[in-house]
Enzyme design. Structure first.
Site, PDB file in Angstrom:
ATOM      1  N   LYS A  70       0.842  -1.227   0.094  1.00  0.00           N
ATOM      2  CA  LYS A  70      -0.060  -0.124  -0.120  1.00  0.00           C
ATOM      3  C   LYS A  70       0.944   1.277  -0.052  1.00  0.00           C
ATOM      4  O   LYS A  70       1.919   1.408   0.720  1.00  0.00           O
ATOM      5  CB  LYS A  70      -0.805  -0.112   1.130  1.00  0.00           C
ATOM      6  CG  LYS A  70      -1.874   0.792   1.171  1.00  0.00           C
ATOM      7  CD  LYS A  70      -2.753   0.928   2.562  1.00  0.00           C
ATOM      8  CE  LYS A  70      -3.916   1.993   2.719  1.00  0.00           C
ATOM      9  NZ  LYS A  70      -4.893   1.696   3.785  1.00  0.00           N
TER      10      LYS A  70
ATOM     11  N   SER B  74      -9.611   1.818   2.857  1.00  0.00           N
ATOM     12  CA  SER B  74      -8.604   2.490   2.304  1.00  0.00           C
ATOM     13  C   SER B  74      -7.764   1.750   1.350  1.00  0.00           C
ATOM     14  O   SER B  74      -7.076   2.319   0.304  1.00  0.00           O
ATOM     15  CB  SER B  74      -7.833   3.798   2.871  1.00  0.00           C
ATOM     16  OG  SER B  74      -7.165   3.031   3.955  1.00  0.00           O
TER      17      SER B  74
ATOM     18  N   SER C  69      -9.734  -0.477   7.187  1.00  0.00           N
ATOM     19  CA  SER C  69      -9.391  -0.639   5.773  1.00  0.00           C
ATOM     20  C   SER C  69      -8.716  -1.901   5.570  1.00  0.00           C
ATOM     21  O   SER C  69      -8.390  -2.098   4.271  1.00  0.00           O
ATOM     22  CB  SER C  69      -8.231   0.796   5.586  1.00  0.00           C
ATOM     23  OG  SER C  69      -8.834   1.973   5.997  1.00  0.00           O
TER      24      SER C  69
END
Length: 595
Positions: free
Chosen positions: A70, A144, A168
């Site tokens: 990420k 997210s 998330s």
């Protein structure tokens, strides 16, 4: 099937595929999938393939496994954007978690898209586009950690790193029909992570199976002086499915599905499955958990998000996504008094929540109460996002660990998932429970609906009355001093290897023995060893008889576990032969016998 982490490592070790071929396959799949919104940046393909080709130690736990990261986690030489071009910087060193993955043999492929500054559960708040949900393309991908979840579900990489402050690492797992492991706070170092809420953040794992998620977690877990929020909390071995499992479920009428009957039906079916597996369902009061969740965005914790980007808000507010800006700017308002009042209330709620777990091993909730289309979320971005966090927002505030599991494919083609929650430190316990449930669903893996692999047997473990000891030399099975273990009724648990943090030396002793020395993390070799279990009394007798320069210390294993075992005093290795390249005492002795 060489799609899971376990299968990829097995294929590399058997030489049916090479790490370089597997890495090249990931890049081919990324091109074929052709969704530019999944990755914000890709590593140069030839560099990644070359790194894979340089791997020489097949005992590494993630030997040649491609991984996506990420883009709020640092990878040396690749920009960290947090999905905000104006914020971007290029780190000169890896985050601690990426360094540990590399040391375990993983190959970084690229940096994935996210809701900007990890603010959101929807995956649509990024200037780099909206990743298409590969399971049902009208649905949001979840956030997210949108890009990471999609990359795993679509089969581009076998596992990926996300982060989880308020869900998330779990909501995207449900929406993409994959596993999402949200570890205990502090179990994985956050050094090199762009924070959302520093006191609540944790790096999470997306994978196709629970076993893969735990394998990744094991090499990343461990305390880190570079992260003041890190905790020295051993992960422990994978737990077996309990004989008398008790799962907490909310009292009748407390669950919220926002009118989604299919989600409600799927949750009921999941509870029936648990009962079929032998679980007893015990009701608990969910209201204190809901109240805790309201503290996250209605209380002062938004100030932590504001703290991260306040300079950018002041200098270039238009550089921030409008929804992210609207949410974050509210963090400037709470006072110090507001903060302390919220902390006092949170402490009271933690005590109430803790009592819920005295009656059960874990609680089981829907991962999210419903699903939404991208169009719906863009039309109503804050309210629908908030709804998706109904069962996730309270988890880190209450210091719980979580495991999001696929539970069903709904008649409308949307995935449904459940999450197991337990107090911090129960990560391996949740994995032992959750893996059995996921296997029992027989659901296909990810968006490709790949068949689930057979569930591997849980290794034998020491009982609560035993101590595990790691032996590396003359005490190995069939070696000269093994009788010192067997006469004390010790029993062999398994063969495994150390982390690549050790060097092995041939000492000048009779009978011949090695000495294993701890060196800098990743700077040594993985040494083969055996784990034995023995009673506490036998352990005391055994240790008392160990002659210098050997002693007992704490050994870090390749899968992240720790065990007491033989180490050598540094002064004893002067003039001793370094035999680390043999990978273990047995191989060295076999070679010596040929001479």
């Amino acid at each position: 099937m060489t799609e899971t982490v376990a299968a990829i490592v097995a294929a590399h070790r058997s030489k049916t595929m090479t790490p370089a071929q597997t890495v090249a396959r990931s890049y081919q799949r990324i091109r074929a999938h052709n969704d530019p919104a999944i990755f914000i940046s890709l590593r140069d393909e030839q560099d990644a393939i070359a790194e894979a080709a340089r791997l020489t130690d097949p005992t590494l736990p993630l030997y040649g496994v491609p991984v996506a990261v990420k883009d709020n986690i640092d990878v040396a030489g690749m920009p960290t954007t947090a999905a905000c071009p104006a914020f971007a910087y290029t780190p000169v060193k890896d985050s601690t978690v990426v360094a540990r993955l590399r040391a375990a043999g993983a190959i970084i492929i690229g940096k994935t898209n996210l809701d900007q500054f990890a603010t959101g559960l929807v995956g649509v708040r990024s200037p780099y586009g909206i990743p298409k949900n590969p399971v049902r393309d009208d649905l949001v991908p979840g956030g997210s950690s949108s890009g990471s979840a999609v990359a795993v579900s679509a089969g581009l990489v076998p596992f990926a790193l996300g982060t989880d402050t308020a869900g998330s690492g779990r909501v995207p797992a449900m929406l993409n029909n994959i596993v999402g492991l949200k570890p205990s706070l502090g179990l994985i170092s956050n050094a090199g992570l762009v924070p959302a809420c520093r006191t609540l953040d944790c790096i999470s794992v997306f994978s196709l199976t629970v076993d893969d998620a735990l394998a990744a977690l094991a090499v990343m877990a461990g305390s880190d002086d570079a992260d003041p929020f890190s905790r020295d909390r051993p992960l422990g071995p994978l737990a077996a499915f309990p004989a008398k499992l008790k799962l907490g479920i909310p009292r009748s009428g407390q669950l919220i599905f926002f009118g989604d009957r299919e989600a409600e039906t799927a949750y009921g079916a999941a509870l029936t499955r648990w009962q079929t597996l032998g679980a007893e369902l015990v009701e608990f009061d969910l209201e204190p958990f809901y109240e805790t969740a309201r503290l996250l965005y209605e209380g002062p914790w938004v100030a932590e998000r504001y703290l991260v980007i306040r300079d950018l808000l002041a200098s270039s507010p238009d550089a921030i996504h409008p929804v992210t800006r609207e949410i974050t700017i509210g963090g400037a308002r709470p006072t110090a008094a507001d903060t302390f009042a919220a902390l006092y209330r949170l402490q009271a709620l933690r005590r109430v929540a803790a009592r819920s777990f005295t009656q059960c091993d874990a609680i089981v909730l829907p991962t999210a109460p419903t699903v939404y289309s991208t169009a719906d979320v863009l039309a109503n971005p804050i309210e629908l996002n908030s709804r998706l966090g109904t069962y996730t927002n309270f988890v880190n505030l209450l210091d719980l660990c979580g495991l999001a599991l696929p539970a069903a494919m709904r008649p409308d083609g949307a995935p449904f998932g459940i999450t197991l929650l337990a107090p911090a430190g129960c990560d391996a316990k949740l994995a032992g429970i959750g893996r059995v449930f996921h296997a029992d669903t027989a659901l296909g893996l990810g968006a490709k609906s790949l068949p689930q692999p057979a569930l591997a047997q849980v290794p034998a473990q020491a009982t609560s009355n035993e101590i595990t000891i790691a032996v590396v030399g003359a005490h190995l099975s069939g070696m000269a001093l093994n009788h010192e273990l067997t006469t004390l009724d010790a029993r062999l648990l398994e063969e495994t290897t150390t982390a690549a943090d050790y060097k092995l030396y041939a000492l000048d002793t009779t009978p011949p023995k090695p000495g294993m020395l701890r060196v800098e993390a990743g700077a040594g070799a993985s040494i083969k060893l055996e784990l034995w279990a023995m009673s506490a009394a036998a352990f005391g007798k055994f240790v008392a008889a160990i002659p210098p320069p050997l002693s007992i210390g704490t050994i870090r294993l390749a899968d992240g576990r720790q065990a007491k075992g033989f180490i050598v005093e540094p002064a004893a290795i002067h003039g001793a032969k370094d035999i680390s390249a043999y990978g273990g005492w047995r191989a060295f002795m076999a070679e010596r016998a040929k001479v």
